[in-house]
Design a protein around this motif. Structure first.
Motif, PDB file in Angstrom:
ATOM      1  N   UNK A   1       0.835  -1.204   0.000  1.00  0.00           N
ATOM      2  CA  UNK A   1       0.000   0.000   0.000  1.00  0.00           C
ATOM      3  C   UNK A   1       0.871   1.255   0.000  1.00  0.00           C
ATOM      4  N   UNK A   2       0.521   2.207  -0.857  1.00  0.00           N
ATOM      5  CA  UNK A   2       1.134   3.530  -0.794  1.00  0.00           C
ATOM      6  C   UNK A   2       0.090   4.573  -1.194  1.00  0.00           C
ATOM      7  N   UNK A   3       0.415   5.824  -0.952  1.00  0.00           N
ATOM      8  CA  UNK A   3      -0.563   6.893  -1.164  1.00  0.00           C
ATOM      9  C   UNK A   3      -1.037   6.972  -2.606  1.00  0.00           C
TER      10      UNK A   3
ATOM     11  N   UNK B   1       9.681  -1.614 -10.829  1.00  0.00           N
ATOM     12  CA  UNK B   1       8.256  -1.452 -10.595  1.00  0.00           C
ATOM     13  C   UNK B   1       7.828  -1.561  -9.139  1.00  0.00           C
ATOM     14  N   UNK B   2       8.755  -1.888  -8.231  1.00  0.00           N
ATOM     15  CA  UNK B   2       8.387  -2.066  -6.823  1.00  0.00           C
ATOM     16  C   UNK B   2       8.337  -0.739  -6.076  1.00  0.00           C
ATOM     17  N   UNK B   3       7.466  -0.693  -5.086  1.00  0.00           N
ATOM     18  CA  UNK B   3       7.444   0.410  -4.124  1.00  0.00           C
ATOM     19  C   UNK B   3       7.934  -0.135  -2.786  1.00  0.00           C
ATOM     20  N   UNK B   4       8.819   0.591  -2.136  1.00  0.00           N
ATOM     21  CA  UNK B   4       9.364   0.148  -0.849  1.00  0.00           C
ATOM     22  C   UNK B   4       8.887   1.016   0.302  1.00  0.00           C
ATOM     23  N   UNK B   5       7.796   1.719   0.088  1.00  0.00           N
ATOM     24  CA  UNK B   5       7.230   2.548   1.141  1.00  0.00           C
ATOM     25  C   UNK B   5       7.454   4.024   0.893  1.00  0.00           C
ATOM     26  N   UNK B   6       6.654   4.842   1.570  1.00  0.00           N
ATOM     27  CA  UNK B   6       6.696   6.290   1.367  1.00  0.00           C
ATOM     28  C   UNK B   6       8.059   6.883   1.723  1.00  0.00           C
TER      29      UNK B   6
END
Length: 265
Positions: free
Chosen positions: A103-105, A150-155
């Motif tokens: 989950x991210x914004x 393509x990965x998100x590692x957090x805000x």
């Protein structure tokens, strides 16, 4: 032009219009039947959680959980494994959902989220000859960090990356960054503890690579569905089925089977 001819032309045109409408209606119904089965895209190189067996066939913890939860909820799905960036792209185009996403914004704006499927522990993997102390994101200043495309590692990570606190080495698959780490070409890489340990065993680099003791972050993996697909009812039923499985032991049985999963290269 003769009025009788005009009337015949109008009747003919109306007849053609009705036929076209009927054909479109049949096509629409056929398409509706095809889309009754939701497509869920997952990563093709993130064992033991989700990975590709052959072609787009998906295996691992997330596909197994998704299959069972959806079955308990009384629905049908098709799970396909693709490179993560492509999986997100297909979903953003409205072609289906994504399993195992964080989950991210930014994602919250366009996706509806299930309750958490599983909790992952992300850690920093380093070359044993170049270990360093990690407590906060500031400890990564000036380093070259291996990440998955393509990965998100957090805000916090995304903000630090945008501010150029560190440099990233982007690869399609984690094993590529592990090879870079073994050769000393990057300072560290970020990956789930279990998945990273599996890659280390697969590549035979246990003597060269280790993980730092402090977790980088604890992230939940979710099923996410584009808001434009309007599937909140499906998600509510999915969540209810998942909660039931967590209570009756089915969930734990599946997790215990797959957390010791092996990698298919």
């Amino acid at each position: 032009m003769d009025s009788g001819y005009i009337m015949k032309y109008i009747q003919f045109a109306e007849g053609i219009s009705i036929i076209v409408v009927l054909i479109l209606g049949l096509c629409s119904n056929a398409h509706g039947q095809d889309t009754d089965k939701l497509t869920i895209f997952v990563d093709n190189s993130y064992p033991p959680y989700m990975y590709q067996l052959k072609e787009t066939e998906a295996v691992g913890l997330y596909p197994r959980l998704l299959e069972e939860v959806v079955k308990q909820a009384g629905h049908k799905i098709e799970i396909k494994a693709y490179p993560w960036k492509r999986a997100l792209l297909y979903s953003a185009e409205g072609k289906g959902a994504v399993g195992g996403a964080y989950k991210n914004d930014e994602r919250v704006k366009t996706y509806d989220y299930s309750i958490p499927l599983y909790q992952e522990k992300l850690v920093l993997f380093v070359n044993k000859n170049s270990q360093f102390e990690f407590n906060t994101i500031e400890d990564l200043k000036g380093k070259v960090i291996g990440v998955n495309r393509g990965w998100s590692y957090g805000q916090e990570f995304d903000a630090a990356r945008a501010s150029k606190l560190f440099t990233v080495s982007i690869r399609n698959k984690p094993n590529d960054n592990f090879k870079m780490l073994d050769l000393g070409r990057i300072d560290c890489l970020i990956l789930d503890q279990r998945s990273g340990d599996s890659y280390i065993r697969l590549l035979g680099i246990e003597d060269q690579v280790t993980s730092l003791p402090k977790a980088f972050s604890i992230n939940n993996g979710y099923l996410i569905i584009p808001k434009k697909l309007k599937m909140k009812k499906f998600l509510n039923e999915f969540n209810s089925a998942l909660e039931t499985m967590q209570k009756d032991g089915t969930y734990n049985n599946i997790v215990q089977t797959f957390i010791q999963g092996t990698i298919v290269n």
